[in-house]
Motif scaffolding. Structure first.
Motif, PDB file in Angstrom:
ATOM      1  N   ALA A  69       0.852  -1.193   0.000  1.00  0.00           N
ATOM      2  CA  ALA A  69       0.000   0.000   0.000  1.00  0.00           C
ATOM      3  C   ALA A  69       0.887   1.241   0.000  1.00  0.00           C
ATOM      4  O   ALA A  69       1.272   1.755   1.051  1.00  0.00           O
ATOM      5  CB  ALA A  69      -0.917  -0.022   1.215  1.00  0.00           C
ATOM      6  N   ARG A  70       1.205   1.746  -1.166  1.00  0.00           N
ATOM      7  CA  ARG A  70       2.211   2.807  -1.290  1.00  0.00           C
ATOM      8  C   ARG A  70       1.777   4.121  -0.651  1.00  0.00           C
ATOM      9  O   ARG A  70       2.556   4.774   0.044  1.00  0.00           O
ATOM     10  CB  ARG A  70       2.572   2.999  -2.760  1.00  0.00           C
ATOM     11  N   ARG A  71       0.535   4.537  -0.887  1.00  0.00           N
ATOM     12  CA  ARG A  71       0.096   5.820  -0.324  1.00  0.00           C
ATOM     13  C   ARG A  71      -0.056   5.734   1.195  1.00  0.00           C
ATOM     14  O   ARG A  71       0.263   6.685   1.919  1.00  0.00           O
ATOM     15  CB  ARG A  71      -1.207   6.266  -0.980  1.00  0.00           C
ATOM     16  N   LEU A  72      -0.529   4.613   1.678  1.00  0.00           N
ATOM     17  CA  LEU A  72      -0.607   4.403   3.121  1.00  0.00           C
ATOM     18  C   LEU A  72       0.804   4.370   3.723  1.00  0.00           C
ATOM     19  O   LEU A  72       1.039   4.907   4.811  1.00  0.00           O
ATOM     20  CB  LEU A  72      -1.350   3.096   3.408  1.00  0.00           C
ATOM     21  N   SER A  73       1.730   3.761   3.001  1.00  0.00           N
ATOM     22  CA  SER A  73       3.122   3.710   3.454  1.00  0.00           C
ATOM     23  C   SER A  73       3.726   5.104   3.558  1.00  0.00           C
ATOM     24  O   SER A  73       4.441   5.427   4.519  1.00  0.00           O
ATOM     25  CB  SER A  73       3.960   2.858   2.494  1.00  0.00           C
ATOM     26  N   GLU A  74       3.443   5.934   2.577  1.00  0.00           N
ATOM     27  CA  GLU A  74       3.950   7.310   2.599  1.00  0.00           C
ATOM     28  C   GLU A  74       3.402   8.072   3.806  1.00  0.00           C
ATOM     29  O   GLU A  74       4.125   8.827   4.464  1.00  0.00           O
ATOM     30  CB  GLU A  74       3.573   8.032   1.310  1.00  0.00           C
ATOM     31  N   ARG A  75       2.131   7.842   4.115  1.00  0.00           N
ATOM     32  CA  ARG A  75       1.522   8.562   5.235  1.00  0.00           C
ATOM     33  C   ARG A  75       2.130   8.159   6.571  1.00  0.00           C
ATOM     34  O   ARG A  75       2.332   9.005   7.451  1.00  0.00           O
ATOM     35  CB  ARG A  75       0.019   8.335   5.253  1.00  0.00           C
TER      36      ARG A  75
END
Length: 402
Positions: A69-75
């Motif tokens: 989960a790339r966007r969740l990871s960024e957050r």
């Protein structure tokens, strides 16, 4: 199905440390003794495993994806992977256990299936397995849950199940379990009780964990392919009775470098009187045939639980998780209704995945953890959120800025 480290392996008498056992009525002792004597031999047999693994692959759709989960990871500043149990046939992890237990029931010559359900996912999974095997089934469901999970009720009926609303007590999951056990006691000869969570008398907690251990077995192989190692730094899951969590952590219990963080239903707060945070406020007692942690008063009377999530609305916990909390192997945090709702809308808008309310209690752990940028985090999305859409719509206006 290899067993976990001996520190967390169930003892021959059915205990994890000081929790577990089989406290059942005289009429059920023969049925429980039969299960205890044969369950390991049956589920570890070549014939059982061949059919079970074939059905998991060709019918359930396993392996379930491990999604970065790339966007969740960024957050949240870590490498976050979602174990997508929501993509299984029937929409949750429950089908793994239902398929396994109905194969066991058939081996034992049982001709009638009963089950309990809260959020309805175990009921749907059991009804599905019974339709597949041509066996009749009765599903007990608290009347409150029948109302708030009516879509799953209709799914069960369409699959041919006899869904019986339970009007006693708080009319939720604990009362559905009570009623199912009473049915079993009245029909022990021909009836098999497919328990949906890692609760109840021995051998059910271990049986459910072993059948659900396909989750962590797949995670090991999938992480090896994606990260070059077969273990995460963190494992996150929600717990009510503990079925998805037991499978998610099974092969990592003895790997002490893997931190296990679990989210239980805090409801409106652990001090509010409207909560289901058993591990945080419970004490040792007997519930549904097992010695475990129970929400109870000074006289030992069970305290009515509360959660926005029907699947976590339970006043106890599986004995394995009572033991993990007792020994400090797992960290268990209470997640409020609002935290779970916030997490659900966040995942939906960042990753395009609508999770079940139960899974949202695991997702709400992310802001409660302190990750390093190179930490690998595996979080089990135990089910999809179709069944909870009406609840989400009711609260949508409060989370427009997520």
């Amino acid at each position: 199905m290899s067993a976990p480290s001996s520190s967390y392996r169930i003892a021959p008498d059915g205990f994890y440390g000081r929790f577990g056992g089989a406290y059942v009525s005289e009429v059920l002792r023969p049925a429980i003794a039969e299960l205890q004597a044969c369950y390991r031999e049956v589920i570890e047999s070549e014939a059982f495993q061949s059919e079970f693994q074939t059905l998991l692959r060709d019918y359930v759709g396993r392996p379930s994806p491990l999604y970065h989960a790339r966007r969740l990871s960024e957050r949240y500043g870590a490498r976050i992977y979602l174990k997508r149990e929501d993509l299984n046939h029937t929409g949750a992890h429950k089908i793994n256990n239902a398929i396994g237990q109905i194969l066991l029931a058939r081996t034992l010559g049982k001709t009638r299936i009963i089950a309990e359900t809260g959020a309805g996912q175990h009921g749907v999974a059991t009804a599905t397995a019974c339709a597949l095997m041509g066996m009749p089934c009765v599903i007990y469901m608290g009347a409150v849950d029948v109302e708030r999970q009516h879509v799953n009720v209709e799914r069960m009926k369409m699959l041919g199940a006899d869904v019986r609303p339970v009007q006693s007590g708080s009319r939720t999951l604990q009362d559905a379990v009570d009623t199912a056990i009473a049915d079993w006691a009245a029909h022990p000869a021909d009836t098999f009780y497919i328990i949906g969570s890692a609760v109840g008398p021995h051998p059910y907690p271990d049986l459910v964990a072993r059948l659900q251990s396909v989750i962590s077995k797949e995670v090991k192989a999938q992480l090896k392919a994606k990260e070059g190692r077969d273990y995460p730094d963190y494992l996150l899951a929600c717990i009510g009775g503990g079925s998805n969590a037991s499978g998610s952590i099974y092969h990592y219990l003895g790997t002490l470098g893997v931190r296990i963080v679990l989210g239980e239903a805090g409801g409106q707060g652990v001090e509010s009187g409207r909560t289901a945070a058993t591990i945080n406020i419970g004490s040792a007692g007997i519930l549904h045939g097992s010695r475990t942690l129970v929400m109870q008063d000074a006289e030992g009377r069970v305290i009515e639980p509360y959660s926005i999530s029907a699947g976590l609305d339970y006043p106890g916990i599986g004995p394995l998780f009572a033991h993990l909390a007792d020994t400090g192997r797992a960290t268990v945090l209470p997640i409020t209704d609002d935290e779970a709702l916030h997490a659900a809308f966040e995942l939906t808008r960042l990753e395009g995945i609508i999770p079940a309310l139960e899974s949202s209690h695991a997702l709400a752990l992310l802001p409660r953890c302190s990750f390093k940028s190179d930490d690998v985090v595996v979080l089990t999305v135990s089910g999809r959120g179709d069944k909870d859409i009406e609840t989400y719509l009711k609260h949508k206006s409060r989370f427009t800025d997520v």
